[in-house]
Design an enzyme around this catalytic site. Structure first.
Site, PDB file in Angstrom:
ATOM      1  NE  ARG A  24      -1.375   2.470   2.737  1.00  0.00           N
ATOM      2  CZ  ARG A  24      -0.844   3.610   3.170  1.00  0.00           C
ATOM      3  NH1 ARG A  24      -0.761   4.650   2.380  1.00  0.00           N
ATOM      4  NH2 ARG A  24      -0.354   3.706   4.410  1.00  0.00           N
ATOM      5  CG  ASP A  25       3.682   4.125   2.900  1.00  0.00           C
ATOM      6  OD1 ASP A  25       3.799   4.965   2.003  1.00  0.00           O
ATOM      7  OD2 ASP A  25       4.251   4.229   3.995  1.00  0.00           O
ATOM      8  CG  HIS A 221       5.561   4.618   8.844  1.00  0.00           C
ATOM      9  ND1 HIS A 221       4.738   3.715   8.209  1.00  0.00           N
ATOM     10  CD2 HIS A 221       6.109   5.361   7.853  1.00  0.00           C
ATOM     11  CE1 HIS A 221       4.789   3.903   6.904  1.00  0.00           C
ATOM     12  NE2 HIS A 221       5.615   4.910   6.666  1.00  0.00           N
ATOM     13  CB  CYS A 254       6.719  11.449   2.158  1.00  0.00           C
ATOM     14  SG  CYS A 254       5.735  12.937   2.405  1.00  0.00           S
ATOM     15  CG  ASN A 263       7.787   3.684   3.214  1.00  0.00           C
ATOM     16  OD1 ASN A 263       7.382   4.440   4.078  1.00  0.00           O
ATOM     17  ND2 ASN A 263       7.099   3.415   2.119  1.00  0.00           N
TER      18      ASN A 263
END
Ligand code: MG
Length: 314
Positions: A24-25, A221, A254, A263
């Site tokens: 997802r992310d 995170h 991001c 990430n």
């Protein structure tokens, strides 16, 4: 050398849960857009590595899905996964009440909501004030809990904001407490820009502890924009956090962070935890093979250092 030399040190938890965010992310800002069967295969391969929890999809509003086609097909991904895509260890992201209803209709029983520690990011991400977003989540969380779902909040911009700069600790503590009071089971503290350093992580966790927030309700995170993701994550683990987010291959990042390198890679985290003798249940070799497979689908190498070092050997 295909695995680290094991050298356990005192004071670390015996076991850490990795909350895998790759499907997802990780994928949401990647191109090309993968077909739903490939995304489902990615989730299945990740589960086979031994990862406890995998966030599998997002139920976002139509206008956002148009801008982010990679995450516009959550129902199809879940349909491809069947029973393997459901359960408390297969959360999906739901930014609002409508997304929650669509997710529940697909049979999900774990959801994650995207919250913001800062005013500016709430306006950009959620289109309303920070206070309003936290108020709105009260009903979303109550509805999810009423259906017996497990609920986590991704609390973004805890350690730096692209518009506001430094973020007061009191703001993060306040948002965390309000989300827990709403009924969330877990709050994941996000360094969405990847700008934090280990001292900040220490201070933030100290502040939450002093405010009566138990570490068992927290996850972290951390992004790797400035190369601090792993150090920050290990700092949180040393302080007693036992659930940490990471993304297979280091996928994602991001969009608000300039040159966001993404990430923290699950493989890089795993190399460190395996070396420290902290159990995760994850097979590094299978995980590297999974990230190499996905990199082939995306047509570019995985950002993870460990994948780069090991993929020829698996
Ligand atoms: Mg992230």
């Amino acid at each position: 050398m295909r695995r680290p030399h094991p050298e356990p040190v005192a004071g670390l938890p015996e076991r850490v849960t990795i909350y895998e965010v790759g499907p997802r992310d990780g994928l949401q800002h990647e191109s090309p857009t993968l077909p739903a069967p490939d995304k489902a295969e990615f989730v299945r391969m990740l589960a086979e590595t031994g990862l406890d929890t995998v966030e599998v999809a997002a139920f976002v509003p139509a206008d956002r899905a148009e801008r982010m086609p990679q995450i516009a097909d959550a129902p199809e991904v879940l349909a491809n996964l069947g029973a393997a895509g459901l359960g408390w260890h297969r959360p999906v992201l739901v930014p609002d009440a409508e997304g929650l209803e669509r997710a529940l209709a697909c049979g999900v029983s774990a959801v994650a909501i995207p919250a913001s520690a800062t005013e500016s990011y709430a306006q950009h991400l959620l289109g309303c004030s920070r206070a309003e977003s936290l108020d709105r989540f009260v009903a979303v969380v109550a509805r999810a809990k009423g259906e017996g779902a497990w609920v986590r909040a991704h609390l973004a911009m805890c350690l730096g904001d692209p518009w506001e700069g430094s973020v007061p600790l009191s703001q993060v503590v306040d948002a965390t407490r309000r989300l827990l009071e709403s009924g969330c089971d877990q709050i994941s503290l996000g360094d969405t820009l990847g700008v934090a350093t280990t001292g900040q992580v220490h201070r933030l966790l100290e502040s939450l502890d002093a405010a009566g927030v138990g570490l068992e309700a927290l996850a972290v995170h951390f992004h790797d924009t400035y190369g601090q993701g792993l150090a920050n994550t290990l700092t949180a683990i040393r302080l007693g956090v036992t659930c940490v987010d990471a993304s297979a291959g280091g996928l994602g990042g991001c969009p608000y962070a300039r040159s966001a390198t993404g990430n923290l890679a699950t493989e890089d985290l795993l190399w460190a935890l395996d070396g420290l003798g902290v159990r995760t249940g994850v097979d590094l070799k299978k995980l590297v093979a999974t990230s190499a497979w996905l990199a082939g689908r995306l047509g570019r190498p995985a950002p993870s250092r460990v994948v780069a070092a090991l993929q020829e050997t698996v």
